[in-house]
Structure formats: structure tokens, C-alpha cells
Design a protein around this motif. Sequence first.
Motif, PDB file in Angstrom:
ATOM      1  N   ASN A 141       0.822  -1.198   0.000  1.00  0.00           N
ATOM      2  CA  ASN A 141       0.000   0.000   0.000  1.00  0.00           C
ATOM      3  C   ASN A 141       0.863   1.258   0.000  1.00  0.00           C
ATOM      4  OD1 ASN A 141      -2.305   1.491  -0.075  1.00  0.00           O
ATOM      5  ND2 ASN A 141      -2.745   1.327   2.112  1.00  0.00           N
ATOM      6  N   VAL A 142       1.791   1.325  -0.950  1.00  0.00           N
ATOM      7  CA  VAL A 142       2.717   2.444  -1.014  1.00  0.00           C
ATOM      8  C   VAL A 142       2.033   3.686  -1.571  1.00  0.00           C
ATOM      9  CG1 VAL A 142       4.855   3.265  -2.064  1.00  0.00           C
ATOM     10  CG2 VAL A 142       4.707   0.941  -1.202  1.00  0.00           C
ATOM     11  N   ALA A 143       1.144   3.506  -2.516  1.00  0.00           N
ATOM     12  CA  ALA A 143       0.487   4.645  -3.144  1.00  0.00           C
ATOM     13  C   ALA A 143      -0.484   5.300  -2.157  1.00  0.00           C
ATOM     14  CB  ALA A 143      -0.259   4.204  -4.388  1.00  0.00           C
ATOM     15  N   SER A 144      -0.384   6.613  -2.029  1.00  0.00           N
ATOM     16  CA  SER A 144      -1.247   7.349  -1.112  1.00  0.00           C
ATOM     17  C   SER A 144      -2.561   7.696  -1.794  1.00  0.00           C
ATOM     18  CB  SER A 144      -0.545   8.628  -0.666  1.00  0.00           C
ATOM     19  OG  SER A 144      -1.402   9.384   0.152  1.00  0.00           O
ATOM     20  N   THR A 145      -3.615   7.756  -1.009  1.00  0.00           N
ATOM     21  CA  THR A 145      -4.914   8.150  -1.545  1.00  0.00           C
ATOM     22  C   THR A 145      -5.160   9.644  -1.334  1.00  0.00           C
ATOM     23  OG1 THR A 145      -5.955   7.585   0.561  1.00  0.00           O
ATOM     24  CG2 THR A 145      -5.903   5.874  -1.135  1.00  0.00           C
ATOM     25  N   ARG A 146      -4.249  10.301  -0.620  1.00  0.00           N
ATOM     26  CA  ARG A 146      -4.396  11.739  -0.371  1.00  0.00           C
ATOM     27  C   ARG A 146      -3.730  12.543  -1.477  1.00  0.00           C
ATOM     28  NH1 ARG A 146      -2.315  12.101   5.725  1.00  0.00           N
ATOM     29  NH2 ARG A 146      -3.295  10.215   6.460  1.00  0.00           N
ATOM     30  N   THR A 147      -4.243  13.749  -1.660  1.00  0.00           N
ATOM     31  CA  THR A 147      -3.627  14.646  -2.624  1.00  0.00           C
ATOM     32  C   THR A 147      -2.471  15.383  -1.955  1.00  0.00           C
ATOM     33  OG1 THR A 147      -5.025  16.525  -2.051  1.00  0.00           O
ATOM     34  CG2 THR A 147      -5.844  15.013  -3.764  1.00  0.00           C
ATOM     35  N   ARG A 148      -1.654  16.013  -2.782  1.00  0.00           N
ATOM     36  CA  ARG A 148      -0.528  16.795  -2.264  1.00  0.00           C
ATOM     37  C   ARG A 148      -1.024  17.915  -1.349  1.00  0.00           C
ATOM     38  NH1 ARG A 148       4.783  17.545  -4.385  1.00  0.00           N
ATOM     39  NH2 ARG A 148       5.676  19.480  -3.643  1.00  0.00           N
ATOM     40  N   ALA A 149      -2.109  18.540  -1.735  1.00  0.00           N
ATOM     41  CA  ALA A 149      -2.671  19.636  -0.936  1.00  0.00           C
ATOM     42  C   ALA A 149      -3.152  19.128   0.429  1.00  0.00           C
ATOM     43  CB  ALA A 149      -3.821  20.299  -1.684  1.00  0.00           C
ATOM     44  N   ASP A 150      -3.750  17.925   0.464  1.00  0.00           N
ATOM     45  CA  ASP A 150      -4.198  17.356   1.740  1.00  0.00           C
ATOM     46  C   ASP A 150      -3.022  17.133   2.683  1.00  0.00           C
ATOM     47  OD1 ASP A 150      -6.795  17.333   0.834  1.00  0.00           O
ATOM     48  OD2 ASP A 150      -6.758  15.201   0.266  1.00  0.00           O
ATOM     49  N   VAL A 151      -1.953  16.561   2.149  1.00  0.00           N
ATOM     50  CA  VAL A 151      -0.776  16.287   2.976  1.00  0.00           C
ATOM     51  C   VAL A 151      -0.164  17.595   3.467  1.00  0.00           C
ATOM     52  CG1 VAL A 151       1.548  15.303   2.951  1.00  0.00           C
ATOM     53  CG2 VAL A 151      -0.322  14.093   1.831  1.00  0.00           C
ATOM     54  N   ARG A 152      -0.071  18.587   2.583  1.00  0.00           N
ATOM     55  CA  ARG A 152       0.496  19.892   2.967  1.00  0.00           C
ATOM     56  C   ARG A 152      -0.335  20.531   4.080  1.00  0.00           C
ATOM     57  NH1 ARG A 152       0.337  25.335   1.857  1.00  0.00           N
ATOM     58  NH2 ARG A 152       2.369  26.332   1.671  1.00  0.00           N
ATOM     59  N   ASN A 153      -1.649  20.492   3.948  1.00  0.00           N
ATOM     60  CA  ASN A 153      -2.521  21.066   4.979  1.00  0.00           C
ATOM     61  C   ASN A 153      -2.378  20.333   6.300  1.00  0.00           C
ATOM     62  OD1 ASN A 153      -3.502  23.052   3.289  1.00  0.00           O
ATOM     63  ND2 ASN A 153      -5.219  21.796   2.576  1.00  0.00           N
ATOM     64  N   GLU A 154      -2.226  19.016   6.237  1.00  0.00           N
ATOM     65  CA  GLU A 154      -2.053  18.232   7.461  1.00  0.00           C
ATOM     66  C   GLU A 154      -0.751  18.601   8.172  1.00  0.00           C
ATOM     67  OE1 GLU A 154      -1.311  13.589   8.630  1.00  0.00           O
ATOM     68  OE2 GLU A 154      -2.665  14.017   6.957  1.00  0.00           O
ATOM     69  N   VAL A 155       0.321  18.777   7.397  1.00  0.00           N
ATOM     70  CA  VAL A 155       1.610  19.165   7.991  1.00  0.00           C
ATOM     71  C   VAL A 155       1.516  20.559   8.601  1.00  0.00           C
ATOM     72  CG1 VAL A 155       4.001  19.742   7.434  1.00  0.00           C
ATOM     73  CG2 VAL A 155       2.974  17.654   6.523  1.00  0.00           C
ATOM     74  N   GLN A 161      -1.146  22.034   9.750  1.00  0.00           N
ATOM     75  CA  GLN A 161      -1.978  21.956  10.942  1.00  0.00           C
ATOM     76  C   GLN A 161      -1.196  21.363  12.106  1.00  0.00           C
ATOM     77  OE1 GLN A 161      -5.077  23.257  11.229  1.00  0.00           O
ATOM     78  NE2 GLN A 161      -4.925  22.780  13.395  1.00  0.00           N
ATOM     79  N   ALA A 162      -0.389  20.335  11.839  1.00  0.00           N
ATOM     80  CA  ALA A 162       0.419  19.726  12.898  1.00  0.00           C
ATOM     81  C   ALA A 162       1.444  20.722  13.429  1.00  0.00           C
ATOM     82  CB  ALA A 162       1.109  18.475  12.374  1.00  0.00           C
TER      83      ALA A 162
END
Length: 125
Positions: A98-112, A114-115
Motif C-alpha cells: 500500500n505504497v500509493a497514497s490516496t491523499r492529494t498533495r494539498a491534503d498532505v500539505r494542509n495536514e503538515v 496543521q500539525a
Amino acid sequence: MNATKMIAAAAVFALTGSAFAQGNSEVVDFSSFVSTKSRAEVQAELAQAYTQGQLAGNQEYVQFTKVASTAPRSLVRASIAASQGAVGSSPEYVEFTNVASTRTRADVRNEVLQAAKNSHEVTGS
């Protein structure tokens, strides 16, 4: 008081700079070396020294031979599983699933972002 600390800090930096300026005596410059022997002569000397047992150590030398496996991947994995109990029990073997992510680049950026924001709120910085 602040000026005294600044002068002391400058003196410390000047002393450490001069200590590192002396250089490393372990480095030898071979850039101007010109060999007087051919490659074949050096290889012949090496072979002669090897046959006469004049080479010191030699424990770190590994002779790699070209090996082509005739066993299919499934058979190799099955033999690993049989010898280790289960594939993946070795710390040198990593099963990537399960290497491929289901999230978009924007989702990951927003999560980072927010953290990072949450860590600043917790630490008070």
C-alpha cells in the motif's frame, strides 16, 4: 557587560579558527603523482604478491561473482519464509504494501501545516 561577552566570544572564535587552520596531517595530496609502471605491471606484481602470501589481512576483500538465479521469485520467497518463519521477520527485509497514497498533495500539505500549528500552540512558541 554585553560588550565584554562579545569580546570574549570573538576571542574564542579566533582561537578555534586558528586551531582548525593548521589542517589535518592525515591528508596526503596525490594529485601530482605520476606512475612509472603500467597497469599490467602493477597487476602482475599484485598477482605475484598474492601467490607468495605477501598480502596482509585481506579479510575485507569480497570476490563478487555474477550469479543469475534460475529459481522463480515465488520459490525464493517460500524458501525465505520456511527458513525465517515468515517473510518480513528479518530486519533487512521490508515488505512494501500500500505504497500509493490516496491523499492529494494539498491534503498532505494542509495536514503538515496543521500539525506545525498545533505544536506551536502546545509549546507556546
